[in-house]
Design a protein around this motif. Structure first.
Motif, PDB file in Angstrom:
ATOM      1  N   PHE A   1      13.501 -14.949   8.326  1.00 38.54           N
ATOM      2  CA  PHE A   1      13.892 -16.080   9.180  1.00 38.54           C
ATOM      3  C   PHE A   1      12.994 -16.269  10.392  1.00 38.54           C
ATOM      4  CE2 PHE A   1      17.650 -15.623   6.610  1.00 38.54           C
ATOM      5  CZ  PHE A   1      17.965 -16.944   6.348  1.00 38.54           C
ATOM      6  N   LEU A   2      12.045 -15.345  10.607  1.00 34.94           N
ATOM      7  CA  LEU A   2      11.073 -15.551  11.679  1.00 34.94           C
ATOM      8  C   LEU A   2      10.254 -16.813  11.430  1.00 34.94           C
ATOM      9  CD1 LEU A   2       9.707 -11.953  12.265  1.00 34.94           C
ATOM     10  CD2 LEU A   2      11.085 -13.310  13.829  1.00 34.94           C
ATOM     11  N   GLY A   3       9.926 -17.075  10.178  1.00 31.30           N
ATOM     12  CA  GLY A   3       9.111 -18.247   9.838  1.00 31.30           C
ATOM     13  C   GLY A   3       9.744 -19.542  10.338  1.00 31.30           C
ATOM     14  N   PRO A   4      10.956 -19.878   9.848  1.00 29.48           N
ATOM     15  CA  PRO A   4      11.611 -21.087  10.344  1.00 29.48           C
ATOM     16  C   PRO A   4      11.911 -21.048  11.844  1.00 29.48           C
ATOM     17  CG  PRO A   4      13.066 -19.858   8.860  1.00 29.48           C
ATOM     18  CD  PRO A   4      11.688 -19.271   8.724  1.00 29.48           C
ATOM     19  N   SER A   5      12.104 -19.838  12.405  1.00 37.09           N
ATOM     20  CA  SER A   5      12.393 -19.765  13.847  1.00 37.09           C
ATOM     21  C   SER A   5      11.206 -20.225  14.680  1.00 37.09           C
ATOM     22  CB  SER A   5      12.750 -18.334  14.262  1.00 37.09           C
ATOM     23  OG  SER A   5      13.860 -17.898  13.545  1.00 37.09           O
ATOM     24  N   VAL A   6       9.998 -19.922  14.214  1.00 36.99           N
ATOM     25  CA  VAL A   6       8.817 -20.371  14.944  1.00 36.99           C
ATOM     26  C   VAL A   6       8.760 -21.901  14.913  1.00 36.99           C
ATOM     27  CG1 VAL A   6       6.298 -20.376  14.965  1.00 36.99           C
ATOM     28  CG2 VAL A   6       7.520 -18.254  14.575  1.00 36.99           C
ATOM     29  N   VAL A   7       9.073 -22.490  13.761  1.00 36.39           N
ATOM     30  CA  VAL A   7       9.119 -23.952  13.676  1.00 36.39           C
ATOM     31  C   VAL A   7      10.178 -24.488  14.646  1.00 36.39           C
ATOM     32  CG1 VAL A   7       9.546 -25.922  12.157  1.00 36.39           C
ATOM     33  CG2 VAL A   7       8.320 -23.931  11.291  1.00 36.39           C
ATOM     34  N   ALA A   8      11.308 -23.795  14.729  1.00 41.60           N
ATOM     35  CA  ALA A   8      12.383 -24.226  15.633  1.00 41.60           C
ATOM     36  C   ALA A   8      11.923 -24.224  17.091  1.00 41.60           C
ATOM     37  CB  ALA A   8      13.607 -23.326  15.463  1.00 41.60           C
TER      38      ALA A   8
END
Lengths: 110, 234
Positions: free
Chosen positions: B68-75
């Protein structure tokens, strides 16, 4: 929420695709962050369409990097061998960075 | 038992429980060093150590959490957009501060580590030490360092900034809350930002934005600065 998640993952995918095809030296998720910001600025997507998912992800961001922190245990010996130079370099660099960044705003900010 | 801990749910469950427990602990005792992420990591490492479970077994589940780090960076891009309006009046000075601060953060740590003669992979792992953990991990993957070392040191930097940042800056004569916030976000990412919000809401917003901007700047420059400095010494 589902729509918001689809947008977030969509931009992540887009970022990954672009870095993959153009072989850019930047991570796909960082490019995705930049692209979603642009899409919001240019009003291609609406804030309320992505906010439900992004708020939740940011709220639990800290949880998501715990496994990497735990992974440090594998490298315990390296850290034990080099703890002194690492601590000196990292602390000195952090203090200098804090000061340089702060003094610029202090001198020139409103 | 051995078969049970091989299941991904073991790593997922212990991560969530450790984090939830650490947050409760923080509510009861408000010390800077009791940062939930640090307490959770130490707890999990001790648990694995006592029960003789290796990291790879834990990470069968752990990797579902770190995914979930991936989408969190987008967030973070969404967060940036939301707060962008609030820094508009100071935008140029703000960007200048973060850019120079960010470059300083990468350059000084590389130079100090070179002077102290540590192996190259440590330099590659620590160059991005000022930025938020998920971005730092990605940068380290590109530079050829070890992401786990990056994560550990980045968290330590955040805790250092959180615990001592405002104190050091005030001793050095910084008065503006905005300056303190921007500096914390630039040098000590999200964990520093948590402290900036304690200084004032505006400081927190500047800090959060500085974290995002420095993430991008550091991601763009670090691979080149590392190459340049290795080339410089050889």
């Amino acid at each position: 929420m589902l729509k918001a998640l689809a947008y977030i993952f969509g931009f992540l995918l887009l970022g990954e695709l672009i870095t993959y095809f153009f072989e850019l030296p930047i991570a796909g998720n960082i490019l995705g962050m930049f692209l979603i910001f642009l899409a919001l600025r240019l009003k291609i997507i609406k804030l309320q369409d992505v906010k439900p998912a992004s708020d939740k992800l940011i709220k639990y961001l800290v949880l998501f990097f715990i496994p990497y922190g735990v992974g440090l245990m594998v490298y315990f010996e390296i850290i034990a061998n080099y703890w002194l130079p690492i601590s000196v370099a990292v602390i000195a660099s952090t203090v200098i960075t804090l000061y340089i960044s702060a003094i610029i705003i202090e001198k020139f900010g409103k | 038992m051995q078969e049970f801990i091989q299941l991904p749910i073991f790593g997922v469950f212990i991560s969530i429980i450790a984090f939830a427990g650490a947050r409760e602990l923080r509510k009861k005792f408000n010390y800077a060093l009791l940062t939930p992420v640090l307490v959770a990591i130490v707890f999990i490492i001790l648990f694995l150590f006592i029960f003789n479970i290796d990291f790879d077994t834990y990470n069968r589940g752990g990797k579902y959490i770190s995914f979930f780090l991936g989408p969190s960076v987008v967030a973070l891009g969404v967060f940036f957009y939301e707060k962008y309006e609030e820094v508009k009046q100071n935008l140029k000075v703000f960007l200048l501060s973060v850019a120079i601060g960010g470059i300083t953060g990468v350059l000084t740590v590389i130079i100090f580590l070179l002077l102290l003669k540590v192996p190259d992979f440590i330099i590659e792992s620590l160059a991005a030490k000022s930025v938020t953990t998920p971005i730092a991990i990605e940068i380290t993957k590109l530079t050829g360092g070890i992401p786990e070392i990056t994560a550990g040191i980045v968290i330590a930097v955040g805790i250092f900034g959180n615990a001592f940042g405002p104190f050091i800056l005030k001793k050095l004569g910084i008065k503006s809350k905005i300056a303190i916030g921007t500096a914390l976000g630039t040098a000590a990412h999200g964990i520093g930002t948590a402290r900036a919000f304690e200084e004032s809401k505006l400081a927190g917003v500047y800090s959060g934005l500085a974290m995002c901007v420095n993430g991008i700047i550091t991601a763009l420059i670090t691979p080149y600065l590392i190459q340049l400095s290795f080339w410089g010494v050889s």
